[in-house]
Design an enzyme around this catalytic site. Sequence first.
Site, PDB file in Angstrom:
ATOM      1  CE  LYS A  82      -4.461   1.102   0.502  1.00 37.12           C
ATOM      2  NZ  LYS A  82      -5.644   0.457  -0.047  1.00 37.12           N
ATOM      3  N   GLY A 181     -19.091   7.841  -0.975  1.00 44.65           N
ATOM      4  CA  GLY A 181     -18.042   8.157  -1.938  1.00 44.65           C
ATOM      5  C   GLY A 181     -18.154   7.257  -3.153  1.00 44.65           C
ATOM      6  CG  HIS A 182     -14.886   7.195  -5.919  1.00 47.24           C
ATOM      7  ND1 HIS A 182     -14.081   7.954  -5.112  1.00 47.24           N
ATOM      8  CD2 HIS A 182     -14.936   7.823  -7.113  1.00 47.24           C
ATOM      9  CE1 HIS A 182     -13.648   9.002  -5.792  1.00 47.24           C
ATOM     10  NE2 HIS A 182     -14.160   8.956  -7.003  1.00 47.24           N
ATOM     11  CB  VAL A 183     -17.103   1.960  -2.602  1.00 44.57           C
ATOM     12  CG1 VAL A 183     -17.716   0.575  -2.432  1.00 44.57           C
ATOM     13  CG2 VAL A 183     -15.703   1.842  -3.195  1.00 44.57           C
TER      14      VAL A 183
END
Length: 349
Positions: A82, A181-183
């Site tokens: 990461k 958000g995006h998800v």
Amino acid sequence: MALTLTDLQRPEGFERLVLAEDAEAGLTALICLHSTALGPAAGGCRMWPYASREAAIHDVTRLARGMTYKNAMAGLGLGGGKAVIIGDARRDKTPAMMRAFGRAVEALKGSYWTAEDVGISPEDMAHAATETRHAVGLAGASGDPSPWTAEGVFRCLRVGATRVFGADDLAGKRVLVQGLGHVGLSLAEKVASAGARLMVTDINEAAMTEAATRLGAAVCAPDQVFAQQMDIFAPCALGGVLTAETAGALGARLVCGAANNQLASPDVAALLAARGITYLPDYVVNAGGIISVASEIHGHSDAWRLERLCAIAGRVSEMLAEAAATGRETTAVADGMVEQMLALPRRAA
Ligand code: NAD
């Protein structure tokens, strides 16, 4: 000053922790390789205004270890890593910074593959990709991983509902999605389409208003989540949301969401189980995005991507059956499955 990479003391059990700095480009980033036992480390890049370098190291190491487990469980032939960039994504991010980050990734010679995470978009990755062959999740290739993550979480949520409520039908179920958000927004759309009574929360008021008007969701203030009664809790914001205190207050029977590291500490799993709350381990259910990214790394087809995505739900079903049969917590069952895999020699995806 040009880019410098400094190897920091790696925590026990980790392969590498690198500090990447480029003052001219405004970059301070940490890249952590937890394990390359099953293949090159892969995991997204997060940008966040960490209060200190120590806080960033804490986050990147936890996230990198989580990627080892996620990638192994999803059978991707990839290890875990990461990256985090220290800064405010809305204020500090520039193309030059992302290009410097790309140079840092390239300097690791393919031992780490990067992609989007919180605060980083496909456009940002495109800047990084001008400097490295090891940035994925690019527009025109596998694209934004978020819709794949949302689809995987949704499929697992239905598997969990079958175990907990006796049917995968979400009609009338109260589902609270935390983080739009995006998800989270994509998951909220799927949940609403399935006829659930959608509840949403976000620190961003505009996102809540949009979900309320467009999806007919009931809104909940961010600090009122654990005062609500619901059937399913879907954490899709940041990690650490389930502590001893919040797990004790949570009014849900099933937890299934995209956020990484939802449990503030491993012992929270036992607290949830003791309250009869079924917890679907985050790294198992949120693998859709890394599956999409892996298809780009390995050059696999869309059919491979879909087949791997469908397999997540099958694995959750097996995991729930084993947890029920043995009385073990779902996290212990999942971790046991991965630890067995990690003892295996490297094999192709
Ligand atoms: P994002 O940055 O697009 O969305 C996060 C949302 O959470 C934002 O709308 C933000 O305002 C909201 N939020 C932050 N703190 C909050 C709080 N205290 N209460 C309510 N809302 C809050 O991120 P994303 O890409 O949607 O990812 C969401 C989570 O899923 C993250 O933990 C991420 O690591 C994890 N995840 C994402 C992917 C992916 O494909 N994007 C894959 C696996 C895991």
